[in-house]
Design an enzyme around this catalytic site. Structure first.
Site, PDB file in Angstrom:
ATOM      1  N   ARG A 160       0.707  -1.226   0.060  1.00  0.00           N
ATOM      2  CA  ARG A 160       0.022   0.103   0.157  1.00  0.00           C
ATOM      3  C   ARG A 160       0.891   1.174  -0.035  1.00  0.00           C
ATOM      4  NH1 ARG A 160      -2.410  -3.655  -1.132  1.00  0.00           N
ATOM      5  NH2 ARG A 160      -4.192  -4.404  -0.209  1.00  0.00           N
ATOM      6  N   SER A 234     -11.087   0.357   3.350  1.00  0.00           N
ATOM      7  CA  SER A 234     -10.505   0.066   4.388  1.00  0.00           C
ATOM      8  C   SER A 234      -9.730   1.228   4.897  1.00  0.00           C
ATOM      9  CB  SER A 234      -9.356  -0.731   3.938  1.00  0.00           C
ATOM     10  OG  SER A 234      -9.749  -2.247   3.824  1.00  0.00           O
ATOM     11  N   GLU A 331      -4.967   4.274   6.182  1.00  0.00           N
ATOM     12  CA  GLU A 331      -4.807   4.001   4.641  1.00  0.00           C
ATOM     13  C   GLU A 331      -5.020   5.133   3.733  1.00  0.00           C
ATOM     14  OE1 GLU A 331      -6.033   0.832   1.423  1.00  0.00           O
ATOM     15  OE2 GLU A 331      -5.468   0.055   3.440  1.00  0.00           O
TER      16      GLU A 331
END
Length: 335
Positions: A160, A234, A331
């Site tokens: 990520r 998320s 995130e």
């Protein structure tokens, strides 16, 4: 000639629908228009922020300077390589690739956002990441207004993460992916494999189309639709731990789910399990809440604001740290 709007509401440009404004806003549909707005910002000596579909950002304030929305179209095939305009919708691109018998993106079905945003956080799902398919990126340096090509290696991909999350110097205008003409699939991810078996499909013999349908179905079942329940997917990253750290955490969390990374000696731990075990799933604070479907998803109901959302995320992170000594990492990008 580009159209520049002043004091423009970004409510419809972010999936939380927080009503903050951009001092100067411009939506572009070509590289040339992008250069023009960069010139505008450079000449006025104002900062510049980039938007795609706003599916992975949290707006917490009005944005000073320029906000550039990338809507550059384009899908071109050269054998098994595809060039995508940064403004192309990602899920529509996945379906388009399958229609053209180009395979490799099926595990990334139904991820919201644009093609240009996909490499920024190295989107991934069900055992695949875009970094494994990406060849190169074309991007404009917002400090020099120069268009350059950036290789996969130069993107510095990790879980990520990419150079684009650490440096706000680039406007991604297009990406190049290398896909496969052979219908090989990756069904190694446990939940995907289980779903296929329940659907009477042998995971070892599944087709890319079956994987795409399975991933789409799973995501629809476990993730709320941001158009009905405003969210960014998320909110926290999953944990990537070495074996020693994992063992310490397992002593405090019996039956902790974890998955070995086949590429190295690390393990992925689903943070949703920690949040759910701590009692946060479905919990509401003011007009924001943790989804009843998935503990990683925070939802902004009518009447909510970014302060409420950030407080909820902070309270969750503090509680998890108190109980496990694990620091959660957000995130989406916070503006």
């Amino acid at each position: 000639m580009i159209e520049i709007k002043q004091n423009y509401s970004l409510k419809e440009q972010n999936t939380f629908m927080f009503d903050h404004k951009a001092e100067f806003f411009c939506e572009v549909h070509s590289v040339e228009e992008s250069h023009e707005f960069v010139d505008y910002c450079l000449n006025k000596n104002i900062p510049l922020k980039i938007l795609g579909e706003g599916t992975n950002i949290v707006l917490t304030r009005d944005i000073e300077g320029g906000v550039l929305k990338i809507s550059i179209p384009g899908r071109n095939i050269n054998r098994n390589e595809v060039d995508l305009g940064a403004g192309e919708n990602w899920n529509e691109t996945v379906l388009w690739s399958l229609e053209n018998q180009l395979f490799g993106l099926e595990n990334l079905s139904l991820i919201p956002g644009t093609a240009g945003a996909a490499p920024v956080q190295n989107i991934g799902a069900y055992g695949e990441e875009i970094s494994s398919k990406l060849v190169s990126i074309e991007a404009i340096n917002i400090k020099t207004n120069e268009l350059i090509s950036i290789t996969n290696k130069e993107c510095k991909f990790s879980y990520r993460e990419s150079i684009f999350k650490k440096q706000d110097d680039w406007i991604i205008t297009s990406i190049k992916l290398k896909l496969s003409n052979e219908p090989k699939v990756n069904t190694s991810y446990n939940s995907l494999k289980t779903y296929l078996i329940k659907d009477d499909i042998n995971p070892d013999c599944a087709t890319p189309y079956q994987v795409c349908r399975a991933v789409t179905s799973i995501r629809n079942q476990i993730l709320p639709d941001y158009k009905e329940e405003p969210n960014v997917g998320s909110f926290f990253k999953n944990l990537i731990l070495d074996e020693e750290t994992l063992n310490k955490l397992k002593k405090k969390n019996i039956n902790l789910p974890h998955f070995k990374n086949p590429k190295d000696l690390t393990y992925k731990v689903p943070v949703a399990s920690l949040i759910e075990k701590a009692g946060w799933k479905g919990k509401k604070q003011g007009n924001v809440r943790v989804s009843e479907k998935h503990a990683l998803v925070l939802i902004a109901d009518k009447g909510s604001n970014s302060k409420q959302l950030i407080k909820l995320s902070s309270d969750i992170a503090k509680d998890i740290y108190y109980k496990t000594q694990v620091k959660l990492e957000i995130e989406p990008k916070i503006f």
